[in-house]
Each structure stands twice: as C-alpha cells, then as structure tokens.
Design a protein around this motif. Structure first.
Motif, PDB file in Angstrom:
ATOM      1  N   ARG A   1       0.856  -1.182   0.000  1.00 46.85           N
ATOM      2  CA  ARG A   1       0.000   0.000   0.000  1.00 46.85           C
ATOM      3  C   ARG A   1       0.894   1.235   0.000  1.00 46.85           C
ATOM      4  O   ARG A   1       1.765   1.370   0.871  1.00 46.85           O
TER       5      ARG A   1
ATOM      6  N   LEU B   1       1.042   5.433  -0.100  1.00 43.19           N
ATOM      7  CA  LEU B   1       0.326   6.704   0.038  1.00 43.19           C
ATOM      8  C   LEU B   1       1.157   7.790  -0.626  1.00 43.19           C
ATOM      9  O   LEU B   1       2.312   8.008  -0.265  1.00 43.19           O
TER      10      LEU B   1
ATOM     11  N   ASP C   1      -3.024   5.035  -2.619  1.00 43.03           N
ATOM     12  CA  ASP C   1      -3.937   6.023  -2.051  1.00 43.03           C
ATOM     13  C   ASP C   1      -3.347   7.412  -2.237  1.00 43.03           C
ATOM     14  O   ASP C   1      -2.126   7.566  -2.353  1.00 43.03           O
TER      15      ASP C   1
ATOM     16  N   PRO D   1       0.477   2.861   5.688  1.00 45.30           N
ATOM     17  CA  PRO D   1       0.945   2.407   4.370  1.00 45.30           C
ATOM     18  C   PRO D   1       2.360   1.837   4.448  1.00 45.30           C
ATOM     19  O   PRO D   1       3.153   2.252   5.305  1.00 45.30           O
TER      20      PRO D   1
END
Lengths: 283, 442
Positions: B47, B49, B80, B101
């Motif tokens: 993930r 960011l 994201d 993240p």
C-alpha cells in the motif's frame, strides 16, 4: 460496571494520561523522549505565539458562543411558533450542522477569498465598497471571519437543542400568565427563560467545548495565519506536535487547554446542581 | 541470493558509465536486468500513500508503471492519495504509531524526523546511484543520513517565476529582470499599470516557504550556521526583510492569507502578472486552452524564468523535495524495495518524468536529458531544480530542528510580521531567533 470502567480506562484515561505525560517530556515523532519536567510549559510561558493562540482561542470561543446563543435562541423561538411548513424549516436550519466541517470551511474559503470573494463582489456591485475586503489577510478581519464561519456552523446545534427544550414547557403556564396580563416580554422573562435555563446550561457547555477545541475550520481557512492571528490552541498544538514533530511541546499546548475546558464543565455542573434553577427560580 | 554493497558496485560499474552518458537502456525491461534483485515475500501486497497529482500525467504514468510491476511480479499495489500538505502529518502519525501504508512519498526533512522508523534502502540507493550516473546532491541529502539511505529521492518540484510577458513589456521591461533590484523596479511598474505581482506570505507549505527562503538566502542570510547555531538575527536578514517590505508594497492585497493554491488561482484569473510557482500554473492554462479561449490566450503569453539573483550573487532556492520511503513496520520489505527499484529504473522513471510535464524533476543524473525539458521553452526553468536546490536549514544539518523550524513557519512568519507592519524588522528577527533557538535547543 467492569466493561464501562475498562472502556473509560482504555479510551479516556489512557489517552489523557499519555497526553499529560508527553507534555512533561521532549518526545518527538518516532522517539519516546525523556522526562524534562516543566520545561515545555516554561518555554510556552515565554512564547508570544502561544499566548496569542490563548487570546485567539478565548476571543473565538467567547464571541462565537455569545453569538450562537443569541441567534440560536432567537431562531428556536421563531421555530417554536406555529409556522406553515414547520418541519421543512426545522430541517433547513439543521443544514449547516449536517454539512461536514471541511466542506463548509472550503465554502467559506471561497466566500472570503482575497480576489474572488462573492461578498466583496456583491458589495461592490451594490456600490457600498470600492475595493475588495481583505477578509483573511488582515488580522482583525481574519478573526471576525473565522468567528462568523463558526457561528454559521454552530447555530443549528443551539437552535434545535433549545427548540427541544422549549417544547417541554407546558402551554398551561403561558395561558395562566396571559390571563394574569403578562406581556410577551414578561412571558419570555418569567416563564420561558427560567424553565429553559437547565437546557441552556447543557447546550452552551457543549457549544463552548466544541468551539474551544475547533480545529478543522481554522486549518482549512487560514492554517493559523495571517501571522498566527487565527491560530487557536488546538491548531498550534497540531502544528508543533504533529507537523513539526515536537510531540512533547504539542502535548503541553493541548494540556494547557484542560483548565479552560474544566472551568466550562464545572460551571455547567455546579450551575445545574442549583435546585432553584431546575425549578425555574432564581438563586 | 543476497548481494552485498561491494557486489552491487562491481556488477553495475559498467552500466554506471553508460548511465553517466545518459544512456536510456533502450528496449530493456527493468525487471530482466542484471544486478540487484529483490524477491518479493510470498503473498506480498503493498500500500502506497502518495500526494494528489498537480499534473494528471504524473498519476497516470505512475499507475501504468505500477500495473507493469504487478504484471511482472504478481505483487498487488494499492495506491492512495492525500492532499500534499496532509502527507506530512499522515507520515508522522504512521511513523509514531507503527502502522499504515508500507510506502509513502514524504516531503522535505521528514525522513530525518523519524530515521529509526524507516527501512534502510542504502543498498538500493547506491545501486541506482551507480547505475544512473549518481544522485543529485540536494535531493540525496534529504533522503540520506550518516551515509545511509532512509528513502529514495523521488523528485524535486521546482519553483520559478511565472509571468505574463505582454504585461512585463507594457511595464517597460524587454525581459524579466535577472536581479532582485530589477525585480523590485519591475513590480513597482507593474503595480502602476494595474497588473500587480503577488508572492505568498501566508502559511503555504510550498509557496510560502519557497518565497521566504529565497528572500533570506538571496540576501546572504541563513537560519543557522554549519554547526547548527542560530544566526537568523543578522545584517543580511535585515536587508532581506527590508527588501521584502518594499516588494510587498507592490503586491495585490491579501498575500498574507494565501495558502498554496491562491497564487495559481489569481494568476489564471488574470488578476496577477507575476507569481512564483511550480509549473502547474502554466500547465493548467496550457492543458485547458481548448476549453477556454481566455486560457488559450494566456498560455501563449505566459513565460517562466528562475527567481532573480540577490546580493549574494548566485541562484539560491529551496524547492520542494519528495522522498519515497518504506516504513520499517511493513511485513513486505523486499516487495517494497522491488517496487521502488522497478519504478526508479529505466524506462519507468524517465517515462514518469516525461508524463509529469515539468512538474517532477529527476533526481538521478542519467535522466537529466529527458526530452520534457526541451519540449516546451517554459519547462526549462524547472529542469535543473534537483541540481541547484539548497536544502532546508542551510547551512546546518538536516534533522528534527530544521524540519520543525520549517513546519512552525518561523521564517515565513518573520517576513510576514515585518511586511505587514506588525513588528519592526528587528523585532521580527528576534522573535524568529527565539523560536528557532527552541528547536535548535539552545
């Protein structure tokens, strides 16, 4: 009892205790820090920006709360009357409260924009001013502007809560007073106000707490500018503690808010304990 | 197989020479190349960011490159976005809490605020540096500490003068002034013609800090000396403040309240003749020219140039540097490193720089000759942002203190206070000195 105590401990006591502890340390982001006693507070005591934020917070809270109370009460009294489309108007009044703070802050940001303000434009079109108003650039204007935005957002809470209180007052009291020849002002002064006092105390306690700890509105509108003229204690605490990484100092600023908040709560608590208030009398 | 630093240098030495010459390694797939390789952990998912894009091409290309990485490795990467000013607090919370993240694009000195919470990517940083002609020194300083890479220098967002050529000519200047004295004269003339300039004096994270640092540094002032001793209270700073006061008189009203987007907006609305900004202001006019004839006209009239040189005699600017970091708490450090390696390699990185349309300046020297910098004459002012920037907290070291001093707007407020008349220049300097001393712990 045990689950409630555990919840209080985990979600209330621990974070509060941690915040108080951090205020006594030089903790930074990613580093626990060591105990430094009152050093953070000593520095804040001599820090002009901190004191400016205290002044701003008090001015913001007191002005906005008074305005919200006056306008909210006025609105509640109007909505308490038998108006056509009563439910519709009550729903409309709630709108500013329902809109997320960030969205309403962005709307105000446009309204106050130095170059594109709709307010300035309208006043110019009406010939009332010949230049744009520097809403957020001038310290005095900026303070007034953020207070106005907070008032707009906070009125529904006060109005609807007081309206709920108004509806609990028995109609028979008004009828009896009217038969005794009471004027509209006397009805308000001697029937409505005393019976509404407990709910006013609760509503205004919450209103003061929400206003004192406001963050989003300032963060979106000014980030504390111009030159810290609109920095509240909450925004300064965030700026120094999170963005600046000085967790200890940020926590100390947040802890410095506690006495003010406590005073507001105690005022309401002891006020509500006064039996004569509850019975609608004076002291 | 684990490669040591020595292995990496040995295996990539030949390629480094080619990189220095600007070779594009045409047709190669980064993942098929010899050299450093990371084996993603079984079932790894990442993930990331990142900041919201100012230029859509940046995001589109980053996503396209990421898709290629997923196709090559099977590692899913969720991306994201956050408004760029909100990245710093998000990163701080993630570092402090130890959750969030796996990777993040952070700003300025952030990696120096929580170095112990970041995964060491020295091996990868040195590998990429060796292979692609070395890192530009400024962005590298933000990403390294004690010779260790805390993250990979991702890009520099350049800041330059963006101006309306016709209005500058109307004010009697055949070209944009190259020095600070000339800028002041131009701004006076522009104001007289009804086309004022405007530089941010508010709490704009990028524009406010860029302008304030340029004011200070161009006059020879500095927040601290090499040892980290606060030296902001100096005759040079006084000169900078006095200059700022004069310049401020020529500005459009309201610059004290401006955040990062105000100057772009006012400029594109035709309210301003000169701003200091990233290339996004120009790009907005250029990209939307087909939809809006006014913007089409404006795009033709816009020119960019670097900020004028002050009494210090050379160009000195801050710029915004962003670093890609891996948090130590990630369960998938190898996948994260493999991802970053893929994204920094040729052809992914040059493609991203190209698609960013001048907004993101390369940090690896081998990519200096990206065609984007000559594709439009207005891009040139941003081409050397990584090569010429001066890191925050000059002349002292990067760290907690420099980051906190910037985050608390010490310099921005010093100028704002003086130009708005809320303090004398001396008082403003003294207050800045006191606040900076707090962070530099005197």
């Amino acid at each position: 009892m045990l689950p409630a105590a555990a919840l209080l401990l985990v979600f209330l006591t621990y974070p509060l205790g941690l915040g108080v502890w951090l205020g006594f340390t030089d903790a930074r982001i990613g580093r626990p820090g060591i105990f430094i006693g009152l050093e953070n507070y000593e520095y804040l005591w001599s820090d002009a920006v901190f004191w400016l934020s205290v002044f701003n917070t008090l001015l913001y809270t007191i002005s906005a709360s008074i305005l919200k109370f006056a306008l909210g009460l006025w609105l509640a009294l109007i909505l308490n009357q038998n108006l056509p489309f009563k439910s519709f108007f009550r729903a409309i009044v709630l709108l500013p409260w329902v809109v997320p703070t960030v969205l309403s802050a962005i709307a105000f940001w446009w309204i106050y924009d130095a170059q594109f303000s709709i307010l300035s434009w309208a006043l110019q079109q009406m010939g009332l001013i010949d230049h744009r108003i520097n809403f957020l650039g001038d310290p005095t204007n900026a303070r007034a502007s953020v207070i106005a935005a907070n008032v707009w957002r906070g009125i529904p809470f006060v109005a609807i809560t007081l309206l709920a209180g108004l509806q609990t007052i028995p109609q028979s009291l008004y009828e009896a007073a009217t038969l005794d020849g009471a004027s509209r002002w006397q009805l308000f002064r001697y029937v409505t106000l005393p019976l509404l006092t407990p709910i006013i105390a609760i509503t205004m306690t919450f209103s003061v707490l929400f206003t004192f700890t406001d963050f989003q509105l300032i963060y979106v509108l000014t980030r504390g500018g111009p030159v810290n003229a609109t920095h509240l204690m909450a925004t300064l605490s965030f700026q120094r503690g999170i963005s600046g990484g000085q967790l200890g100092e940020g926590a100390a600023i947040a802890v410095a808010m506690i006495p003010f908040l406590l005073a507001a709560i105690l005022f309401s608590y002891f006020g509500l304990q006064r039996r004569k208030w509850q019975q609608g009398g004076g002291d | 197989m684990k490669f040591t630093r020595r292995d990496v240098i040995r295996t990539t030495a030949g390629v480094a020479a080619a990189g220095a010459l600007g070779s594009r390694f045409a047709g190669s797939s980064a993942y098929a190349q010899e050299g450093l390789k990371y084996k993603p952990e079984e079932g790894a998912k990442l993930r990331l960011l990142r900041w919201s894009p100012f230029v859509q091409g940046d995001e589109d290309q980053w996503l396209a490159n990421t898709k290629r990485f997923t196709e090559a490795t099977g590692v899913q990467v969720r991306i994201d976005k956050e408004s760029w000013e909100d990245i710093r607090p998000k990163a701080a919370v993630a570092a402090n809490v130890g959750s969030g993240p796996d990777l993040m694009f952070v700003w300025f000195d952030d990696p120096h605020q929580y170095p112990d919470k970041l995964h060491d990517v020295t091996e990868l940083g040195e590998y990429l540096g060796s292979k692609y002609g070395g890192w530009h020194e400024g962005p590298k300083q933000y990403a390294t500490r004690g010779g260790k890479f805390l993250g990979l220098p991702l890009a520099t967002i350049g800041n330059a003068i963006v101006y309306r050529e016709s209005w500058v000519k109307e004010a009697g200047f055949s070209e944009f002034p190259k020095d600070t004295a000339g800028l002041l004269e131009l701004c006076k003339a522009l104001k007289a013609k009804g086309h004022p300039a405007g530089f941010t004096h508010g709490h704009g994270v990028g524009d406010g800090n860029n302008y304030a640092h340029w004011l200070l540094w161009s006059h020879g002032g500095q927040m601290v000396d090499e040892s980290g001793k606060v030296t902001i209270n100096s005759p040079e700073t006084l000169k900078a403040i006095e200059y700022a006061q004069e310049l401020y008189k020529t500005f459009i009203p309201g610059t004290e309240s401006w955040l990062d987007v105000n100057n772009n907006r006012a400029f594109l609305a035709g309210e301003l003749s000169v701003i200091a900004n990233g290339i996004s202001a120009y790009n907005t006019a250029k990209i939307n020219k087909d939809k809006d004839p006014k913007l089409a006209e404006m795009a033709k009239d816009i020119r960019t140039t670097n900020l004028p040189i002050g009494p210090v005699g050379k160009s000195v600017e801050l710029f915004q540097v962003t670093t890609a970091v891996i948090f130590d708490y990630t369960p998938y450090p190898n996948a994260a490193k493999a991802y970053l390696q893929f994204m920094f390699e040729d052809p992914q990185m040059p493609a991203w720089i190209t698609s960013s349309a001048g907004y993101c300046c390369q940090t690896l020297k081998a990519f200096d000759n990206n065609p984007v910098w000559t594709a439009d004459p207005n891009n040139a002012a941003y081409a050397k942002a990584s090569a010429t920037l001066r890191p925050n907290g000059y002349a002292g070291p990067l760290g907690y203190a420099s980051a906190a001093t910037m985050a608390d707007y010490v310099l921005v407020d010093m100028f704002a206070k003086a130009v708005t008349g809320q303090a004398t220049p001396q008082e403003a300097m003294e207050e800045a000195e006191k606040r900076a001393n707090r962070y530099y712990r005197v």
